[in-house]
Design a protein around this motif. Sequence first.
Motif: not given
Lengths: 252, 184, 361
Positions: C118-128, C342-358
């Motif tokens: 729906s309208t959700a946010t005007v900011i960002y996602s990869q939901q399309e 998965f972080k729907p509708g939210v940006g993902i930082t380098t730190e988060e990805i590194a932590a998850k991969a670790n």
Amino acid sequence: MTVQPAMPKCWRPESKPHKFCPGCGHGLVLKALGEAIDELGIQDRVVFGCDIGCSLLSWDFFNVDSIQTHHGRTTPVMTGVKRANPDLICIAYMGDGGGYAIGSQHLVNAATRNEKITVLLALNTVYAMTGGQMAPTTMPNQKAETAPYGRDVEETGYPTQGPEMVAAIAREGAYVARGTTANLKQLKSYIKKALKNQMEGKGFSFVEALAACPTNWRTNAEKTWNFLQKDMPKYFKVGEKKVPGAEEKEGQ
Amino acid sequence: MAKVTKIMLAGEGGQGVQSVAQILAEAADNEGREALYIPNFGVEQRGGVSIAFLQISDERIGAPKFDIGDIVVALSSRAVYRVKQYVGENTVFVYDASIDVPEEDLPKNAAKVLAIPALETAKNELHPRVFNVIILGAVVAATKVVTDKAAKDAIEKKLGYKFEQNPKLRELNYQAIDKGMQLV
Amino acid sequence: MSEKLITEEKRVFMTGNEVVAWAAVAAGAEIMYGYPITPQNEIMHYWTRLAPKYNRKFLQTEDELSAGFTTVGGVMAGRKAFTATAGPGNTLMQEPMSMAEAMRLPTVAIIQQRGGPSTATVIYSQQEVTMTTFGGNGEGLRIVYSTANHQELFDYTIKAFNVAWKYRFPTFVLGDGYQAKMRESLTVYDPEQRGIELVKPEPYVGKPGTPGVDREPGHYRNTYNVEEELYEVLQDYFKDYAKMAKEVAEYQAFDTEDADVIVLSHGVVSRGAKEAVEQLRKEGKKVGYFRPITLRPLPEDQLKELANKAKKLLIVESAQGQFAKLIKDVIYGSSAEVVPFFKPGVGITTEEIAAKANEIL
């Protein structure tokens, strides 16, 4: 061998006999259009767009470039063609469901922007291809598949007055008329004026044509003719609704 | 990997944090460095806390946003609460001294917490309009991420047309940068 | 009035929306049809400022249905026509794009993804992702480039017009609100000066001569009367699509050879993924990076190979598995374990990805 009445030159013989039901008004509207195209000598410049509904059956009707689009979307497709190549003469052909219901925002905005295209709309008071449901133009008390006891105006409002609406929102330069397949000569003259209006770059042009649908009306020849010629014009008044230059004259 | 300087600026809409971030980003770009600036924007055209994420580096920059800033600047009390999550043990946290926030609500995990009297200085010594330029000077001094010369050139580029009409404005802006640098 | 917007290569610093407008001009786009929606508005703003200087056109339509269908009309008139949209606008855009799919029309659409549903946010996602790759009542006969930075936004917008007109499938550049609004540097260039040949558009309607006299009329339709007729048409389309896929699919990869964990991402998220993998490699961790640039068609062979070599695939995206679904469909039956992040509708930082991969190494 029976003698066939002469076909307009721009008709495509290979796709005749056409795909419309016996008694259908589309063939007559397209005859008037075909003769208008012939008389204006514009077969090489016309782009014909047809909508969904019975009008789609005309996708190979003419020897002119033709695009069959989606329900209600012929107006924007023709707008897109015209904007991209203004030398072409763009005709958007649709029924009353396409023009006044699902595509009404396109009709309203094309008229408002004074798009240099011609919209030709066949009005038969029903959704014909889908089996005779109530349309925006179904007459008060007229029966339809989704109004089996007749259109109740308290519940579903009154039939759309298309040309009157378009005439009210279109500005100077637009041409708006309502013709009928009961008077083909007049209908052809309206279509010709509409096309000329586009060719002269004056503005939007819109012609509604009253047309019969005996299949969904479930009428015989006589009743069909009566409904088309007597009942419909009581509500849908035939005539020109807006002619370029008329406003200036009125002011004098 | 090249060191990336991560800067966050937050304030009320109209305080000019986005202009500060953009000028800094352009100053870095003019020096041939890599900059990535992204505003946080919402459905409202105006109002709300305005946040700018800015990263400057010698190499191409990764994700546009980050978890922890090297310097986090808050210019209103709402902004303080909003940006606390971006403060880490190496963060320099800067806020305007006039903000009314209880001591215990300021981030405690920062490497350094700096209160600078930018608003007061702007009002009393220069002009309220250059409040954000004082902040710009403070960030330049605190991070050394661009030179003050580059910052001034970037301002010139952005506001030069206004300075042409009123050379006093140029003077005022340059003074504001210098003042901001002194405050840190 | 100079004939070209970009006369020589130069480094610029601008927002992604401005990049798209510049790229469209450089690609020879002739007309844009659009309807306002955040975060793509500035594409129209910049285009309308540039257009009159370079003899290009613009029409602001009444909605995205109209923006899409007028784009279809522009393309059929033989012009390089494009549109841009986002979110609920992209939802409406699916109807005209399904017509483009059915009629093999080289439309180009820039999508700047925002939050959903729906309208959700005007900011960002990869939901399309699902909608842009497989939207409408069709079979996903589209080309979708998912860009990660401004240079790619420029490069692939130019490429989109070429690929669309070469293969005649509707083509999308899938960006997002971050890319739309952020500023970073890139090098702009005139594609022809770089030896990139710009594919010439051809009219579907309004060709020279009188139809039925000098030539056959162009009769274009998307309706078929019988099942078998539709089936036959689609079989040809699938054949063309498969042939095109081999030539068009693109990806980026590094350190995948000996990797236990491969981080799979697309678009702007892959920036953080790249950094995270580089960091972990420095620490001696066996991590690899893979990123499809085309989400339709996907680089299927490479994905299958990875999925049979690595122990785990960490799929990172700013949606609840829309990208993962595409990947899993391709690698079905492979040995690697799929780990979602998965972080729907939210940006993902380098730190988060590194932590998850670790965490999953």
